[in-house]
Design an enzyme around this catalytic site. Structure first.
Site, mmCIF file in Angstrom:
data_model
loop_
_atom_site.group_PDB
_atom_site.id
_atom_site.type_symbol
_atom_site.label_atom_id
_atom_site.label_comp_id
_atom_site.label_asym_id
_atom_site.label_seq_id
_atom_site.Cartn_x
_atom_site.Cartn_y
_atom_site.Cartn_z
ATOM 1 N N HIS A 172 -34.355 10.280 -47.698
ATOM 2 C CA HIS A 172 -33.501 9.723 -46.649
ATOM 3 C C HIS A 172 -34.223 8.615 -45.880
ATOM 4 O O HIS A 172 -33.641 7.583 -45.567
ATOM 5 C CB HIS A 172 -33.052 10.826 -45.683
ATOM 6 C CG HIS A 172 -31.865 11.584 -46.152
ATOM 7 N ND1 HIS A 172 -31.906 12.457 -47.213
ATOM 8 C CD2 HIS A 172 -30.590 11.614 -45.694
ATOM 9 C CE1 HIS A 172 -30.710 12.979 -47.394
ATOM 10 N NE2 HIS A 172 -29.889 12.476 -46.485
ATOM 11 N N LYS B 120 -28.147 23.815 -45.202
ATOM 12 C CA LYS B 120 -28.066 25.036 -44.399
ATOM 13 C C LYS B 120 -28.497 24.708 -42.980
ATOM 14 O O LYS B 120 -29.322 23.821 -42.758
ATOM 15 C CB LYS B 120 -28.917 26.163 -44.982
ATOM 16 C CG LYS B 120 -30.405 25.919 -44.928
ATOM 17 C CD LYS B 120 -31.185 27.102 -45.475
ATOM 18 C CE LYS B 120 -32.676 26.821 -45.357
ATOM 19 N NZ LYS B 120 -33.487 27.901 -45.890
#
Length: 174
Positions: A37, A103
């Site tokens: 990212h 999550k």
């Protein structure tokens, strides 16, 4: 509700999903953790073309284990999504990213971008990486191979079970 979905997603499909909906996801998704990212956002900052087209796609926050003999991938459980919170709003806004899989809760900036641009956050079951790997038909590194397990993989999925944890209206199971 229960849905069977395949990326790429259009905004209408994503905005119809609600927190708590169950999804079986098939087709192509990309992986990416914080190192990938960071590079993607640096490429955006530099005006470079990204190595993958994220428009309408989903990113699975995972660093898969090596594949055992005869399998396309090893254990592939979700990583904590908060580590991508600094980068996700840019990918949603500038790349038309429509889905994220991981999550844990997301921060307010991510939720705001999801609402504005039409993106959902799917929860995968933490601790079930070996089971999740059974839904992965193929895996191929497509960018940043020097990052090892944090490289960007192109995964082909077959009915990966997920839950819409945060919908495009900002409703959250968290």
């Amino acid at each position: 509700m229960k849905y069977e979905l395949t990326p790429p997603f259009d905004e209408k499909t994503i905005r119809a999903l609600r927190a708590g909906d169950r999804v079986e996801l098939s087709g192509i998704v990309y992986t990416g953790r914080d190192a990938a990212h960071k590079r993607l956002v640096a490429m955006l900052d530099a005006g470079e073309t990204l190595p993958v087209d994220l428009a309408g796609q989903a990113i699975y926050f995972v660093g898969p284990c090596p594949a055992p003999p005869g399998r396309p991938i090893g254990s592939a459980g979700p990583t904590t999504s908060g580590r991508m919170d600094a980068y996700s709003p840019r990918l949603i806004a500038e790349c038309a990213l429509r889905g994220m899989i991981g999550k844990g809760d997301r921060n307010d900036a991510v939720k705001a971008a999801m609402k504005e641009y039409g993106c959902v956050y799917f929860a995968a079951t933490g601790g079930a990486g070996a089971l999740i790997a059974n839904s992965i038909v193929s895996a191929e590194i497509v960018a940043f191979p020097d990052l090892g397990p944090e490289a960007i993989y192109k995964l082909e999925l077959n009915k990966l079970p997920l839950v819409v944890a945060i919908d495009a209206e900002g409703n959250s199971l968290y």
